[in-house]
Design a protein around this motif. Structure first.
Motif, mmCIF file in Angstrom:
data_model
loop_
_atom_site.group_PDB
_atom_site.id
_atom_site.type_symbol
_atom_site.label_atom_id
_atom_site.label_comp_id
_atom_site.label_asym_id
_atom_site.label_seq_id
_atom_site.Cartn_x
_atom_site.Cartn_y
_atom_site.Cartn_z
ATOM 1 N N ARG A 181 0.834 -1.209 0.000
ATOM 2 C CA ARG A 181 0.000 0.000 0.000
ATOM 3 C C ARG A 181 0.865 1.254 0.000
ATOM 4 N NH1 ARG A 181 -3.471 -2.391 3.692
ATOM 5 N NH2 ARG A 181 -2.410 -1.310 5.405
ATOM 6 N N MET A 182 1.902 1.191 0.844
ATOM 7 C CA MET A 182 2.832 2.307 0.946
ATOM 8 C C MET A 182 3.446 2.629 -0.413
ATOM 9 S SD MET A 182 5.680 2.142 3.904
ATOM 10 C CE MET A 182 5.025 2.082 5.531
ATOM 11 N N PHE A 183 3.875 1.571 -1.085
ATOM 12 C CA PHE A 183 4.553 1.750 -2.370
ATOM 13 C C PHE A 183 3.602 2.319 -3.425
ATOM 14 C CE2 PHE A 183 6.117 -0.121 -6.463
ATOM 15 C CZ PHE A 183 7.238 0.685 -6.575
ATOM 16 N N GLU A 184 2.354 1.838 -3.426
ATOM 17 C CA GLU A 184 1.379 2.361 -4.390
ATOM 18 C C GLU A 184 1.180 3.859 -4.193
ATOM 19 O OE1 GLU A 184 0.065 0.896 -7.074
ATOM 20 O OE2 GLU A 184 1.422 -0.745 -6.500
ATOM 21 N N ARG A 185 1.034 4.251 -2.905
ATOM 22 C CA ARG A 185 0.845 5.678 -2.610
ATOM 23 C C ARG A 185 2.076 6.480 -3.009
ATOM 24 N NH1 ARG A 185 -1.937 4.457 2.201
ATOM 25 N NH2 ARG A 185 -0.005 4.587 3.382
ATOM 26 N N ASP A 186 3.252 5.950 -2.733
ATOM 27 C CA ASP A 186 4.488 6.654 -3.073
ATOM 28 C C ASP A 186 4.608 6.885 -4.579
ATOM 29 O OD1 ASP A 186 5.040 6.639 -0.434
ATOM 30 O OD2 ASP A 186 6.698 5.187 -0.514
ATOM 31 N N LYS A 187 4.271 5.855 -5.346
ATOM 32 C CA LYS A 187 4.334 5.986 -6.817
ATOM 33 C C LYS A 187 3.396 7.108 -7.277
ATOM 34 C CE LYS A 187 3.377 1.904 -8.184
ATOM 35 N NZ LYS A 187 2.909 0.807 -8.988
ATOM 36 N N ASP A 188 2.181 7.090 -6.694
ATOM 37 C CA ASP A 188 1.206 8.140 -7.027
ATOM 38 C C ASP A 188 1.745 9.524 -6.714
ATOM 39 O OD1 ASP A 188 -0.755 6.690 -8.059
ATOM 40 O OD2 ASP A 188 -2.164 6.876 -6.367
ATOM 41 N N ASP A 189 2.329 9.639 -5.519
ATOM 42 C CA ASP A 189 2.849 10.935 -5.085
ATOM 43 C C ASP A 189 3.942 11.437 -6.027
ATOM 44 O OD1 ASP A 189 1.117 11.148 -3.018
ATOM 45 O OD2 ASP A 189 2.528 10.511 -1.460
ATOM 46 N N LEU A 190 4.860 10.552 -6.380
ATOM 47 C CA LEU A 190 5.944 10.982 -7.268
ATOM 48 C C LEU A 190 5.384 11.388 -8.633
ATOM 49 C CD1 LEU A 190 8.930 8.575 -6.476
ATOM 50 C CD2 LEU A 190 8.474 10.867 -5.595
ATOM 51 N N GLY B 198 5.176 15.092 -11.051
ATOM 52 C CA GLY B 198 5.611 15.153 -12.440
ATOM 53 C C GLY B 198 6.765 14.204 -12.737
ATOM 54 N N ILE B 199 7.086 13.318 -11.799
ATOM 55 C CA ILE B 199 8.191 12.375 -12.025
ATOM 56 C C ILE B 199 7.633 11.128 -12.718
ATOM 57 C CG2 ILE B 199 9.928 10.931 -10.892
ATOM 58 C CD1 ILE B 199 9.938 13.072 -8.627
ATOM 59 N N GLN B 200 8.235 10.776 -13.838
ATOM 60 C CA GLN B 200 7.722 9.628 -14.584
ATOM 61 C C GLN B 200 8.421 8.348 -14.140
ATOM 62 O OE1 GLN B 200 7.816 10.355 -18.853
ATOM 63 N NE2 GLN B 200 7.642 12.545 -18.428
ATOM 64 N N ILE B 201 7.631 7.422 -13.607
ATOM 65 C CA ILE B 201 8.181 6.133 -13.213
ATOM 66 C C ILE B 201 7.869 5.139 -14.319
ATOM 67 C CG2 ILE B 201 8.114 4.275 -11.512
ATOM 68 C CD1 ILE B 201 7.182 6.392 -9.490
ATOM 69 N N GLU B 202 8.937 4.531 -14.834
ATOM 70 C CA GLU B 202 8.754 3.616 -15.942
ATOM 71 C C GLU B 202 8.578 2.205 -15.396
ATOM 72 O OE1 GLU B 202 11.317 4.567 -19.524
ATOM 73 O OE2 GLU B 202 11.901 2.511 -18.994
ATOM 74 N N VAL B 203 7.617 1.488 -15.944
ATOM 75 C CA VAL B 203 7.383 0.111 -15.513
ATOM 76 C C VAL B 203 7.872 -0.807 -16.631
ATOM 77 C CG1 VAL B 203 5.653 -1.528 -14.658
ATOM 78 C CG2 VAL B 203 5.306 0.938 -14.362
ATOM 79 N N GLY B 204 8.628 -1.835 -16.273
ATOM 80 C CA GLY B 204 9.121 -2.716 -17.315
ATOM 81 C C GLY B 204 9.365 -4.116 -16.794
ATOM 82 N N GLY B 205 9.446 -5.068 -17.709
ATOM 83 C CA GLY B 205 9.716 -6.456 -17.319
ATOM 84 C C GLY B 205 11.187 -6.618 -17.012
ATOM 85 N N LEU B 206 11.483 -7.581 -16.158
ATOM 86 C CA LEU B 206 12.878 -7.832 -15.827
ATOM 87 C C LEU B 206 13.593 -8.492 -16.977
ATOM 88 C CD1 LEU B 206 13.185 -9.123 -12.185
ATOM 89 C CD2 LEU B 206 14.185 -7.084 -13.232
ATOM 90 N N ASP B 207 12.915 -9.426 -17.576
ATOM 91 C CA ASP B 207 13.538 -10.220 -18.623
ATOM 92 C C ASP B 207 12.481 -10.521 -19.668
ATOM 93 O OD1 ASP B 207 14.579 -12.202 -20.247
ATOM 94 O OD2 ASP B 207 15.867 -12.935 -18.604
ATOM 95 N N PRO B 208 12.738 -10.181 -20.910
ATOM 96 C CA PRO B 208 11.708 -10.394 -21.931
ATOM 97 C C PRO B 208 11.345 -11.874 -22.089
ATOM 98 C CG PRO B 208 13.797 -9.703 -22.909
ATOM 99 C CD PRO B 208 13.929 -9.547 -21.433
ATOM 100 N N ALA C 223 -0.623 18.946 -6.911
ATOM 101 C CA ALA C 223 0.496 18.763 -6.004
ATOM 102 C C ALA C 223 0.725 19.996 -5.118
ATOM 103 C CB ALA C 223 1.756 18.481 -6.798
ATOM 104 N N LYS C 224 0.496 21.165 -5.691
ATOM 105 C CA LYS C 224 0.799 22.401 -4.969
ATOM 106 C C LYS C 224 -0.034 22.538 -3.701
ATOM 107 C CE LYS C 224 2.905 22.768 -8.734
ATOM 108 N NZ LYS C 224 2.330 21.512 -9.140
ATOM 109 N N ARG D 50 6.700 19.666 0.156
ATOM 110 C CA ARG D 50 7.964 19.518 0.887
ATOM 111 C C ARG D 50 8.880 18.529 0.157
ATOM 112 N NH1 ARG D 50 9.662 17.721 6.372
ATOM 113 N NH2 ARG D 50 11.796 18.508 6.339
ATOM 114 N N THR D 51 8.302 17.414 -0.314
ATOM 115 C CA THR D 51 9.123 16.463 -1.078
ATOM 116 C C THR D 51 9.745 17.158 -2.282
ATOM 117 O OG1 THR D 51 7.532 14.761 -0.456
ATOM 118 C CG2 THR D 51 9.120 14.186 -2.159
ATOM 119 N N ALA D 52 8.927 17.949 -2.969
ATOM 120 C CA ALA D 52 9.435 18.666 -4.147
ATOM 121 C C ALA D 52 10.590 19.582 -3.745
ATOM 122 C CB ALA D 52 8.312 19.480 -4.793
#
Lengths: 312, 302
Positions: free
Chosen positions: A43-52, A56-66, B2-3, B10-12
């Motif tokens: 849950r923590m990780f899902e929220r963190d991804k959303d926050d980033l 405006g930070i783009q998190i790329e999702v990809g497979g480890l090995d094709p 975000a603002k 703060r993270t920003a």
């Protein structure tokens, strides 16, 4: 709060530094701050991804090995994270800084300051020697301008009450495609979703507040859309006006042709808006006569008759 | 957005502090707080947080190394975050719009700069997915603005060619400018006008030309704003949007209004332009003047 901030910064650093995709397990094992049950971490990780992503930070999702379609992995590409305005010259940095400073005390002050901090973080000196003395200023501290610009940024449909020509407020829904500052007024241009047509709205004619409706990213601005093409085309009807020599400065500036004569000069000008031209002609009183078209001539004559009657 | 989330803001800030410090080694904490528009306490908290961050492993080898006990901040071992972050969509839009204004103010006077601006705008546009359309018009071109700002600084004099809409005339006036300011949606130049011998406001978008002239000497006696107020009363026949915009003192649902104006020619022209939606009641000279002008104009059509 501080723990969470720390975790988000650490996650950003790890995802930026990695050359390959990191799996969730690697993230939970190696990055500080992921604690508790497997579910809690998840849950923590899902929220963190959303926050980033909100930052405006783009998190790329990809497979480890094709070859093995196993666990998904994550990374942030440095080229998408970092400011991509590259090889800026000192003059360009100065131009960008001036542009960001134009918003002082106006709708976008906070955002342009953030932009300015990022630009100064490049660490390049500015160079004003190539520039004329400039202090451009965008005017407009209107809350509704900010609301509309936020909607344009997040591609969110907005709703507002708009004063129509009769002076009555009407509810309108708009997908903002662009903004225009013209003749000291701000205009919003976009798709009026009820009329399903492109419409222009003057920001100070909005009554009350601009309200977002629906989700962000709910529409796209058609790539073919151009404000410039909304300018009246050549087929705009022309008015022919007789203007006393020395009078009608503003009309002369708008005219496409001016023929001078003894008693009256002859002006031709496009009629972008019949009501506007009627008012402008009336403003000039006895110094202007409408020759054509009959519609404009009639509008001016009947307005004058009414003015004479009510002031008689 | 975000603002509006203080935690995320703060993270920003934490992320943005790293590249800023990297290029501003040794900056005073107080200056840093000012740059980031926050307090010394908040920034110190930020630095304490950043100091705990780094690459997995989190030994001193991996952690960001910050030094700020002296009151001056230096940073090391922060290469991963050292590049400034990309502008987000809103930031890019704010800069894009500012560039549009710059370009409009420069108009055709400086082609190499306007093409630099176009180039920067192209770069920004590629970052904006679904790029908004922007068109900004300048109220004053950069050349006039530069002359005015210089005159304000040096307390110098300018000859200003100005279009007065009320008098439908273009005249040259000698002006010692005080300031450029905003009022409503217009920009104004305020200054002492030696022709009027008083302080006058000039609408920036009606300034036709500006040239520097020699010092005209300041008046000996006290300068007063001496535009005489004219009180007039109107009856509203139709409270259209145009009426409300030309005469903002008119309330939407009232049939009469008493208004303070400053220029008799402006008032009669404004009422003429409203095409009979508004009637001037008093003073009777105003009423008569409007009647006479409308009658004279109508006679042109006979």
């Amino acid at each position: 709060m501080s723990r969470k901030n720390e975790r988000l910064v650490n996650l950003t650093i790890a995802l930026l530094a990695t050359k390959r995709y990191l799996t969730k397990n690697e993230i939970f094992r190696n990055i500080e701050g992921y604690e508790g049950s497997a579910e809690a971490k998840e849950r923590m990780f899902e929220r963190d991804k959303d926050d980033l992503r909100k930052l405006g930070i783009q998190i790329e999702v990809g497979g480890l090995d094709p070859l093995f379609d196993d666990e998904a992995g994550y990374r942030i590409r440095p080229e998408s994270y970092a400011l991509s305005l590259r090889d800026l010259t000192p003059t360009q940095v100065t131009l960008l800084s001036l542009a960001a400073q134009a918003w002082q005390d106006a709708a976008f002050t906070d955002l342009s300051q953030q932009a300015l901090r990022k630009l100064t973080s490049i660490g390049l000196d500015t160079d004003t020697s190539q520039l004329p003395v400039m202090a451009p200023k965008l005017v407009g501290a209107d809350e509704n301008l900010r609301g509309a610009l936020d909607a344009l940024t997040s591609l969110t449909t907005i709703e507002f009450d708009y004063l129509n020509i009769q002076g009555v407020a009407q509810k309108r829904q708009l997908q903002v495609y662009g903004v225009q500052a013209r003749k000291s007024h701000w205009y919003l241009i976009g798709l009026d979703t009820e009329k399903n047509a492109i419409r222009i709205f003057r920001v100070d004619r909005i009554q009350g507040e601009v309200v977002s409706i629906g989700k962000s990213q709910s529409y796209l601005i058609p790539p073919s859309f151009e404000i410039a093409e909304l300018e009246p085309a050549i087929e705009t009807p022309l008015a022919v006006l007789q203007v006393r020599p020395g009078a009608g400065y503003q009309l002369r500036r708008m005219a496409t042709t001016v023929e001078t004569a003894d008693d009256w000069d002859l002006l031709e000008m496009p009629i972008f808006d019949l009501d506007f031209i009627t008012s402008l002609v009336l403003w000039h009183g006895e110094d202007v006569i409408v020759s054509s078209p009959p519609q404009l001539r009639g509008a001016v004559k009947s307005a004058l008759e009414k003015l004479v009657k009510i002031h008689g | 957005m975000a603002k509006k989330d203080p935690g995320l803001a703060r993270t920003a800030r934490l992320l943005d502090l790293v590249p800023y410090l990297t290029t501003h080694q040794g900056i005073a904490i107080a200056d840093l707080a000012k740059t980031f528009n926050t307090t010394v306490k908040e920034i110190t908290d930020d630095l304490n947080t950043l100091w705990m961050c780094g690459l997995p492993g989190y030994t001193p080898l991996e952690l960001i190394d910050l030094e700020f006990e002296s009151g001056f901040v230096s940073i090391r071992n922060a290469e991963t975050l050292a590049a400034p972050r990309a502008l987000d969509r809103a930031e890019a839009l704010s800069v894009f719009m500012g560039l549009d204004l710059l370009s409009a103010e420069l108009s055709n006077s400086n082609e190499s700069l306007t093409s630099e601006i176009a180039n920067l705008q192209d770069q920004l546009r590629t970052q904006l997915i679904s790029a908004p359309q922007v068109q900004i018009e300048a109220s004053l071109n950069s050349e006039f603005r530069a002359l005015i700002l210089r005159a304000i600084r040096r307390r110098g004099w300018l000859e200003i060619t100005y279009h007065s809409a009320a008098n439908d005339q273009v005249t040259k006036r000698n002006v010692a400018p005080y300031e450029l300011s905003q009022s409503g949606s217009h920009e104004y130049l305020q200054g002492y006008c030696s022709s009027a011998k008083s302080i006058r406001n000039f609408r920036a978008d009606r300034i036709v030309d500006v040239i520097e002239i020699a010092d005209q000497g300041w008046p000996n006696n006290q300068v007063v704003e001496n535009e005489d107020a004219i009180r007039y009363e109107v009856k509203v026949h139709a409270a259209s949007r145009q009426v409300l915009e030309v005469l903002p003192q008119v309330a939407a649902n009232s049939s009469t209004a008493t208004i303070q104006g400053f220029s008799a020619p402006w008032i009669s022209r404004a009422i003429l332009s409203l095409a009979g939606q508004v009637e001037a009641l008093t003073p009777k000279e105003l009423r008569a003047a409007i009647h006479a002008r409308a009658k004279a104009a109508l006679e042109n059509y006979h």
